[in-house]
Structures are given as C-alpha cells and as structure tokens.
Motif scaffolding. Sequence first.
Motif, PDB file in Angstrom:
ATOM      1  N   ARG A  14      40.768  -3.509 -73.245  1.00  0.00           N
ATOM      2  CA  ARG A  14      40.818  -4.965 -73.230  1.00  0.00           C
ATOM      3  C   ARG A  14      40.150  -5.484 -71.957  1.00  0.00           C
ATOM      4  N   ASP A  41      41.814  -9.227 -77.565  1.00  0.00           N
ATOM      5  CA  ASP A  41      41.022  -8.133 -77.005  1.00  0.00           C
ATOM      6  C   ASP A  41      40.284  -8.567 -75.746  1.00  0.00           C
ATOM      7  N   VAL A  81      36.280  -8.647 -82.573  1.00  0.00           N
ATOM      8  CA  VAL A  81      37.189  -8.770 -81.435  1.00  0.00           C
ATOM      9  C   VAL A  81      37.879 -10.126 -81.472  1.00  0.00           C
ATOM     10  N   ARG A  82      39.089 -10.157 -80.925  1.00  0.00           N
ATOM     11  CA  ARG A  82      39.860 -11.399 -80.852  1.00  0.00           C
ATOM     12  C   ARG A  82      39.757 -11.934 -79.429  1.00  0.00           C
ATOM     13  N   LEU A  96      47.501 -11.619 -74.400  1.00  0.00           N
ATOM     14  CA  LEU A  96      47.486 -10.192 -74.703  1.00  0.00           C
ATOM     15  C   LEU A  96      48.626  -9.805 -75.636  1.00  0.00           C
ATOM     16  N   HIS A 137      35.157  -2.081 -77.341  1.00  0.00           N
ATOM     17  CA  HIS A 137      35.849  -2.058 -78.637  1.00  0.00           C
ATOM     18  C   HIS A 137      36.100  -0.627 -79.094  1.00  0.00           C
ATOM     19  N   GLY A 151      38.883   0.929 -77.006  1.00  0.00           N
ATOM     20  CA  GLY A 151      40.169   0.230 -76.974  1.00  0.00           C
ATOM     21  C   GLY A 151      40.506  -0.383 -75.636  1.00  0.00           C
TER      22      GLY A 151
END
Length: 574
Positions: free
Chosen positions: A82, A148, A110-111, A143, A77, A80
């Motif tokens: 993914r 994430d 986070v997603r 995405l 996180h 950055g």
Amino acid sequence: MTPAARPLRIGNASGFYGDRFDAMREMLTGGELDVLTGDYLAELTMLILGRDRLKDPRAGYARTFLRQLEECLGLAHERGVRIVANAGGLNPAGLADAVRQLADRLGIPVRVAHVEGDDLHSRYPDSLAAHAYLGGFGIAACLREGADIVVTGRVTDAALVTGPAAAHFGWGSGDHDRLAGAVVAGHVLECGAQATGGNYAFFHEFRESGGDLRHPGFPLAELHEDGTCVITKHPGTGGLVDVGTVTAQLLYETAGARYAGPDVTARLDTVRLTQDGPDRVRVEGVRGEAPPPTLKVGVNRLGGFRNEVAFVLTGLDIEAKASLVREQMTDALSKSLPAEVRWDLVRTDRPDAPTEETASALLRLVVRDRDQETVGRSLSGAAVELALASYPGFHVLAPPGKGSPYGVFEDVYVPHGAVDHVAVLHDGRRITVPPAPDTAVFDDVPQPPAPDPQPPLPDPQPPGPTRHAPLGLVAGARSGDKGGNANVGVWVRTDEAYRWLAHELTVDRFRQLIPESGQLKVTRHPLPALRALNFVVEGVLGEGVAAQHRFDPQAKALGEWLRSRHLDIPETLL
C-alpha cells in the motif's frame, strides 16, 4: 502470531518534493514491504504549490508522484504494497482523481482514497495557502476500508506512519505510548536518506572504513504492536543505519523533550536506541502523552519581491572596493529606496592566490520591497551602469533580474474542532474523523502542554589538560528550520563526552560560537538518553525559508558551522 500482531514493515521513498525519482522503484524491488510512504511537503513546498494553483486551479499537487506511479503502480499492486503519500498538497482530491485515471489507463485495479479538511484558506483569505497539520487517523480510516493508495494534503510528517500503524494494529486515540513510538519511527523515516547516512556529521569515518555513501538506500521501520521498532534499510543498499544516523534524524527540526502533534505528544527524552546488528537500530522505551488541544496551521503569504546581485571583488584592497561600490549603489538607489537593503561581504579570498577565483571575495546586495519595480529595474539599472565606473576589476556573478516574489510563513494555532477532518473513500463514502478525545490543556496555545522536564546534569569531568580544537572532533550536529526559528541538535557518542558537553556547551557558549544568535532568544534542551543537547534559536531565519533572510535560509549548515568552531576540549576525549 495473528495477522494483526504481525510487525508492520513500512518504508519511505521521498523526503521532499524533488527527492530521488527512482527511490519508489528501489524500495518496491529491494525487499519486503507492507506500506510505502512518501513525504513531499515542506513549508516552502506549500508556497510553490500555491503559486502553481494560481496559474491552474487543477494543479496544487506534486506531479512527480504521478510520474513515479506510472512506473511503479503495477509493482506495488503485484507485491501487495500500500502507498501513503502527502503528495496531494493543496489539492488531494485532484491528485486522487488523477491516480484513478492513471490506474484505469494502465488497467490496474486499485482503490484510491484521500484525506481532506486541512485547507483553512477561508479563515485566512489574505494568504496564498493556509493548512492545518492533521494527524494519522484519517489515513487509518482509508486503509481500514480497503484503500490501496491514500493521498493527503497537509498532515504531519509522522502521520504517514501513525496512520498505517493505527490501521494495522487497531490502535485507538488513547494508545499514547504506542502512537508515540510510531511518531518517533515516522520522524526518523520522513527525511529519507538522512536516516541512512545522508547529511551525516561523521560521514568521513564511514567512507574511510570502506563504506559506500554514493547512493544511500532509503530507510524502513519494522514496527511492532507495542510501538517499538527497528530502523533499517533494504539489504545491499548503500549508506548505513547506526545509532548516530538515527540520533541525528531524531534531533532534526525538533525543539524540547516534548514533540507535540495532533495524535499524541511523544516524549523524546524517553527514546532508547541500541544497535541491533548491522544496519539495524532498535528504538524502544518511547512514552506518549495526550496531544495539545490545538492544531498547528501553516499560513503562507506573499511577502513582496526580492532581488540580489553579487559583486566580485578581486585581489588587493577588498574592503576599500566594497566600500566604494556600496556608496555608489546606495546613492543610485536613494531615488527609489527599497524597504529592506542588506549587504554581506563574504571573504572567500586569500593572499597570493594561485587562481583568480581564490583571490576573489563576494559582496552580496539583497533588496526587498512590496513593489516589483523598486527591486527590479531600479536595482538592475544601478548595478549595470557601474560596469565602467566603479572599482578595478568590476564584474558581477550574474546581472540582477526583474525581481522575484517571496513568501513569508507563520505558525498559528486553532482548536481541533476548527477543521473537518474527513477520509474520502474509493467509493465516494465520507468518514468524519473525530479529534482526540483527551488533550493536555495549557494556557498559552503555541506552547507545549507543560514545561519541558529538566533532567539533572551529569557530574562534570575532573579537570585535566585540554586542547583548543573544533567541537566537531567529538560532537555531531544536525540543524534545520521551523518557520523563522532554527534548531541545532548536538550529540556525542560516549557518556564521558556528554559529561563534558552538558557543562561546556551552555547557551552563553553557544552565543559566543554563533555570534548572530547573540541578540536572539536561545533555548537549550538537554536529552541525556540521546547524549544530546538541542538548541532553538528564535527569529534567526526571519519570516521563514521563502523569505530568503540569510545566506543559509533553512539553517541546514548551521550545525556544521558550530562543529567547526574551536573551544577547549579535554585531551582524554580527543
């Protein structure tokens, strides 16, 4: 450069379920990354996860992925990065929920999204698991909508790269050449350290030159908008990336020039590799064609029960000792004869040996049957009762147990429309992923869209003096499994060596060197741009790795056996 045109740095942190636990942290802290992938699935893994889920319906995914995230989610996180992984196995929705719970507990916003639709168990109700190999556009949809972390079930290994690449560069299903370049990058990355010196035929040369292979770094690709890439690794990590390591991985678990997948068919005979500096290999020239109109489905079934015992035969009269215990066991098992009985005498002994172990051979007995009792108590009792009544020096490596279940793997094919490929977003929205609009139609579903091109062979080398020596002095090899088949990729490092190899290592010569292939179908695929030949041996692994059909059930060392065989090699190459 616009952000969309910026190269995508995509790394790998897992080549199988059980790979190096610390690789995720190493990749996140070792250098810059945009996306980190993890490949946790194989044919055998799906069977293992299926058995897990029989015990607990909430199971079915790779639990080590969660433990890795517990240590590394904050790092990803902050930086950055993914994360895209197929660790969802048989239960991607369950894993996505578990990741959300972990993130909430850690306080990290986070997603999390997941991809589903691969599960076709309802079509094959007698199976333990049946899953279609999906492409990368479900990952891309997740995405593009801001995920994430994306977890999937059974997608192709290369989809872990084609998905992020399509999302980053805005590729569509018709961008065949670009997608094919990403497929090649994904195939190189998917097995982790196998691209950075792991399991490498010429490892000894690197070590002799001072290289460190104790802890190879994991690979990454700098992928460009046109589909070209550079394969490399983080600075200062162990191992190496050169044309040889990348060639070896390109040949791993492939067949002919056409490498077909759900997104695109990549032409492996168009791949060009060049060294682009230390630990950097440029991959370019990859051409793509439309994908086939069908998806591969891996069907795992329970095949029955298996048991084995290894008798240790020491010193003199090895063959006579083997004959005696074989007769005794055959007689004892005749009251309840297993459906399959296999004996293998492995002559590891040597004359006048300095240790008892090197004076001993192994006689392996493997039995299979649908009934556990037949392979369990019957075998165990028969073997143990011979302890004082058989050959001199009788003992076994370990007493046989009650018998363990084994699985069988089968490839089947279904139309794209038979699956509901869906991207499930972090907010619960569901995006349907349509199949590729253009496909290459062919008559026989499991076959490639067209016959593989047969490139002309180079002119043979002029006659000259030869030496009877191991093939491995001039050629590397890597082998692996695809269901019941095995492939052996063989490559050389000079044009002159390929001139010799292309004419010398024919199918007939391969059968001579690998006698167990003598009655099986063997197909040879020349790949001159890689100075390579790829051999596919059909049926050598029986019903797949889970059936444990042979001593090396995944054919991992078949290539090394081939390299050890002797033939007449021109002295100019030695």
